[in-house]
Write an enzyme that holds these catalytic residues in place. Structure first.
Site, short mmCIF file in Angstrom:
data_model
loop_
_atom_site.label_atom_id
_atom_site.label_comp_id
_atom_site.label_asym_id
_atom_site.label_seq_id
_atom_site.Cartn_x
_atom_site.Cartn_y
_atom_site.Cartn_z
N ASN A 1 53.20 39.38 41.29
CA ASN A 1 52.40 39.89 42.41
C ASN A 1 51.60 38.73 42.99
O ASN A 1 50.57 38.34 42.44
CB ASN A 1 51.47 40.99 41.90
CG ASN A 1 50.54 41.52 42.99
OD1 ASN A 1 50.74 41.22 44.17
ND2 ASN A 1 49.55 42.29 42.60
N LYS B 203 49.94 38.67 45.62
CA LYS B 203 48.78 39.15 46.38
C LYS B 203 48.71 38.43 47.74
O LYS B 203 49.76 38.19 48.34
CB LYS B 203 47.49 38.97 45.57
CG LYS B 203 47.62 39.53 44.15
CD LYS B 203 46.33 39.58 43.40
CE LYS B 203 46.59 40.04 41.99
NZ LYS B 203 45.39 40.31 41.23
N HIS C 33 48.37 49.77 43.61
CA HIS C 33 47.66 48.71 42.90
C HIS C 33 46.15 48.98 42.94
O HIS C 33 45.63 49.43 43.96
CB HIS C 33 47.96 47.34 43.54
CG HIS C 33 47.51 46.21 42.67
ND1 HIS C 33 46.19 45.84 42.59
CD2 HIS C 33 48.18 45.41 41.81
CE1 HIS C 33 46.08 44.83 41.73
NE2 HIS C 33 47.27 44.55 41.24
N GLU D 243 43.68 47.12 43.28
CA GLU D 243 42.91 46.42 44.33
C GLU D 243 42.98 47.21 45.64
O GLU D 243 42.11 47.06 46.50
CB GLU D 243 43.44 44.99 44.50
CG GLU D 243 43.01 44.12 43.33
CD GLU D 243 43.81 42.85 43.16
OE1 GLU D 243 44.63 42.51 44.04
OE2 GLU D 243 43.61 42.18 42.13
N GLU E 267 47.82 48.68 34.14
CA GLU E 267 46.93 47.55 34.38
C GLU E 267 45.48 47.99 34.24
O GLU E 267 44.89 48.52 35.20
CB GLU E 267 47.13 47.01 35.80
CG GLU E 267 48.56 46.59 36.09
CD GLU E 267 48.60 45.60 37.23
OE1 GLU E 267 48.96 44.45 36.97
OE2 GLU E 267 48.22 45.97 38.36
N GLY F 230 42.70 39.67 36.54
CA GLY F 230 42.06 38.49 37.11
C GLY F 230 40.82 38.03 36.38
O GLY F 230 40.07 37.21 36.89
N SER G 265 45.79 39.64 33.30
CA SER G 265 45.53 38.34 32.65
C SER G 265 46.62 37.95 31.65
O SER G 265 46.32 37.36 30.62
CB SER G 265 44.14 38.35 31.98
OG SER G 265 43.13 38.51 32.95
C1 PEP Z 1 47.58 42.11 39.05
O1 PEP Z 1 46.79 42.00 39.97
O2 PEP Z 1 48.50 42.92 39.12
C2 PEP Z 1 47.41 41.24 37.89
C3 PEP Z 1 47.98 41.61 36.78
O3 PEP Z 1 46.63 40.11 38.05
P1 PEP Z 1 46.31 38.99 36.94
O4 PEP Z 1 47.61 38.68 36.22
O5 PEP Z 1 45.80 37.83 37.71
O6 PEP Z 1 45.31 39.58 36.01
#
Ligand code: PEP
Length: 259
Positions: free
Chosen positions: A9, A11, A95, A97, A169, A175, A216
């Site tokens: 992803n 983003k 997602h 976000e 998630e 993040g 992460s």
């Molecule tokens: C995400 O936004 O789907 C994600 C998993 O981000 P990160 O790996 O940066 O935590």
């Protein structure tokens, strides 16, 4: 046996054709050498066509980061499944976000409409679910995730659900550099994702659904997730934007015996 899936992803990064294509050229050879792992890159919509063109006839897939549930109309700034279908095989839906800031277009009911529209156009949804820190600390993880799953798949038939992917998630892990414990993530998806799907659609269907962990992950910790019985790969944010992404995918293959 479910084939592991790693979805990148990006983003709102690498959104111009020169930077996206240059980055893919640096990682493509390494990724293509990895067997038995499905790899999907989800770039910003500005470069979907260019990325799809570059990856055409390779084993690297392309996914979008969002879509609207309607096919067309007065929805300024949106793209539809009908529009994405010629570029993409996958689409990320719901997602966190997006859920955090857009209650109307990212509610469970809206995600459900998007899942149906995606499937109707031959796109494979990657449905994101996950609890925030307060919900986690209040012991609400299973009920929050379970109701997101039930909402996303409401009204679907078993064969449709079998073709979907769920990305668990935990919002507090995205993040932040603070990944969930693999055992805890596995327990959550077993109880709140595969369990409800088995009750609704039968065990055989639930066993076909791929469940990813996201939050992460990196090349050093991914193996401990994909060695868990209910986790089939990862949705990767930050680590998908670096050359370490190749190492991360290699680690998935090695952990699952395909490297
Ligand atoms: C995400 O936004 O789907 C994600 C998993 O981000 P990160 O790996 O940066 O935590």
């Amino acid at each position: 046996m479910r084939t592991p899936l790693v979805a990148a992803n990006w983003k709102m990064n690498l959104g111009t054709a020169p930077e996206a294509l240059e980055f893919i050229r640096t990682i493509r050879r390494g990724l293509q050498a990895v067997e038995n792992v499905e790899i999907v890159l989800c770039p910003p919509s500005t470069v979907l066509a260019a990325v799809a063109d570059l990856l055409h006839a390779t084993r690297l897939g392309v996914g979008a980061q969002n879509m609207h549930w309607e096919d067309k109309g007065a929805f300024t700034g949106e793209v539809s499944a009908a529009m994405l279908a010629s570029f993409c095989r996958y689409v990320i839906l719901g997602h966190s976000e997006r859920r955090a800031t857009r209650s109307e277009t990212e509610s469970d009911a809206a995600v459900n409409r998007k899942v149906k529209a995606a499937l109707a156009h031959g796109l494979a949804p990657i449905v994101c679910v996950g609890e925030d820190l307060a919900q986690n600390e209040a012991g609400e993880t299973e009920s929050v995730v379970g109701s997101q799953v039930t909402g996303a798949f409401a009204g679907l038939e078993g064969p449709q659900v079998a073709g979907c992917t769920v990305a668990y998630e935990p919002i507090w892990a995205i993040g932040t550099g603070k990944a969930a414990s693999p055992a805890e993530a596995n327990r959550t998806v077993n109880l709140a994702v595969r369990g409800p799907l088995a009750r609704a659609y039968g065990e055989a269907t639930a066993q076909q659904v791929r469940i990813l962990y996201g939050g992460s992950v990196n090349a050093a910790n991914i193996a401990s997730f994909v060695m868990m019985p209910d986790l089939d790969g990862a949705l990767v944010g930050g680590a998908s934007l670096t050359l370490d992404f190749v190492k991360l995918v290699e680690a998935v293959a090695a952990a699952r015996g395909g490297g």
